[in-house]
Scaffold this active site. Structure first.
Site: not given
Length: 433
Positions: A274, A158, A340, A117, A386, A75, A276
């Site tokens: 995504n 995002e 991600e 992005h 990521w 990606r 985290y």
């Protein structure tokens, strides 16, 4: 290691401004991140993306690394100011992505293109409603050139960060600190996604997607409902249902009289997730709240449990599992891809290696959480780590390393870390059939 379903896609992700460099070559114009990073005090130690990883010149070397790792997919993002600097088409800028896509396909790696992005052309602004239409025009140009070879297209990466970190706290470009501007930008980003998705659909794109950063909240409902709404439902509901949730619509009205009924809609084929960390929250009347969550006064963000990553983020693999299940429950029939997930650690080179055992443990835990979610019914199609390379980590500059591959920022030499070799073995045991 658990075994993932046949056809499960393993890959890695990057972003144009974070790795490409070559910011003044072949007609590229300035982005808001060029302006922001060259403004004193905005980025750690005055770092910029001028050179970054020099991927623009070293993409063949980087794709060879991907092939060696056995990646199924890669990606990347297209730099809008390379393609349309100053609003004028620049063929040389788009030629780079032609070469990149051909190199990927030659090595049997599926390209996944992200159209935005965060590197918005410097002359544009997400507070301006016209920017959404300009994004649709840009989408058509890029898809017309690459659509015969790129099957999966992501409109935005995002949009929460673009809106609330770029226009709320001002920690990211363009550096605006205004709650009303943040909500305005969020609305126009959602319009841009829908308009871009319509263009892609009309052009025959194989898969249309958008990538959202989603943050599970932990705490009493009296504090988590609002933050979940601002962090997650503000984008999930318009993207997947075509309208804002009622409570968030009412909350936005406290800050701006922005009309919210002009939101177009286009169904997507897969949602990029995504993930985290989580947000631990508690009621605290003395708390000023968080500048990236307008109206969050009286809510406190609690410190992480255990040993956090170098970004200060708590490591919670179970949060990913529950997030995937929550999306599957609240928005049934939505195919998912992790676009991600990864961690920054203080990597050290020892005897020609980078023994990043913390990163291996992080990824192993999250892979297992994703597998658990599949076993419990989540329609998860793939996992993109990521990041492929250490890179320009936005306002943190070059201080935070997320890569599977270490980049020496002076020599630009690439060195696959132990996590890269471990990931190769994971992919080999879970082959794509």
């Amino acid at each position: 290691m658990t075994t993932f379903p046949q056809g499960f896609v393993w890959g890695a992700a990057t972003a144009s401004y974070q790795i490409e460099g070559a910011v003044r070559e072949d007609g590229r114009g300035p982005s808001i991140w060029d302006v922001f990073s060259h403004t004193p005090g905005k980025v750690a130690d005055g770092h910029t993306g001028d050179v970054a990883c020099d991927h623009y010149h070293r993409y063949r070397e980087d794709v060879a690394i991907m092939e060696d790792l056995g990646l199924h997919a890669y990606r990347f993002s297209v730099s809008w100011p390379r393609v349309l600097p100053g609003g004028t088409f620049n063929a040389a800028g788009l030629d780079f992505y032609d070469r990149l896509v051909d190199e990927l396909l030659a090595r049997r790696i599926s390209p996944i293109a992200t159209l935005y992005h965060w590197d918005l052309p410097a002359e544009l602004d997400w507070r301006n409603p016209d920017t959404a239409a300009k994004f649709a025009d840009y989408t058509e140009i890029v898809h017309h050139r690459l659509g015969d070879r790129v099957a999966t297209w992501t409109t935005l990466n995002e949009p929460w960060v673009s809106a609330f970190v770029g226009y709320g706290s001002g920690r990211h470009a363009p550096g605006v600190t205004d709650p009303a501007a943040a909500f305005t930008a969020a609305h126009h980003l959602l319009r841009a996604h829908a308009l871009g998705a319509q263009v892609l659909r009309a052009g025959g794109a194989g898969e249309v997607s958008v990538t959202l950063n989603l943050t599970p909240t932990v705490g009493d409902p009296e504090v988590t409902t609002l933050i979940d709404g601002l962090a997650n439902r503000l984008f999930l509901d318009p993207v997947l249902r075509g309208a804002y949730p009622d409570d968030i619509r009412a909350h936005i009205a406290k800050f701006t009289d922005l009309g919210l009924d002009d939101l177009p809609f286009e169904a997507i084929d897969v949602l990029g997730v995504n993930y985290y960390t989580i947000a631990r929250l508690a009621a605290d009347p003395a708390s000023p709240g968080h500048e990236e969550y307008p109206g969050s006064e009286g809510i406190a963000w609690l410190p992480p449990h255990g040993v956090p990553t170098e970004m200060g983020w708590e490591v919670v693999p179970s949060g990913l599992e529950e997030l995937l299940l929550r999306i599957s429950r609240d928005y049934p029939g939505t195919p998912l891809m992790i676009t991600e997930n990864g961690a920054a650690y203080d990597d050290v080179v020892k005897d020609g290696r980078v023994p990043d055992t913390d990163r291996i443990a992080f990824l192993d835990g999250h892979f297992r959480a994703a597998h658990n979610a599949i076993q419990r019914g989540a329609d998860l199609r793939g996992y993109l780590v990521w990041s492929l390379l250490d890179n320009f980590e936005w306002a943190r500059g070059y201080h935070k390393r997320f890569g599977l591959v270490r980049v020496d920022y002076e020599s630009l030499e690439r060195l696959p870390k132990d996590s890269a070799h471990w990931y190769r073995e994971v992919i080999a045991r879970n082959g794509l059939d």
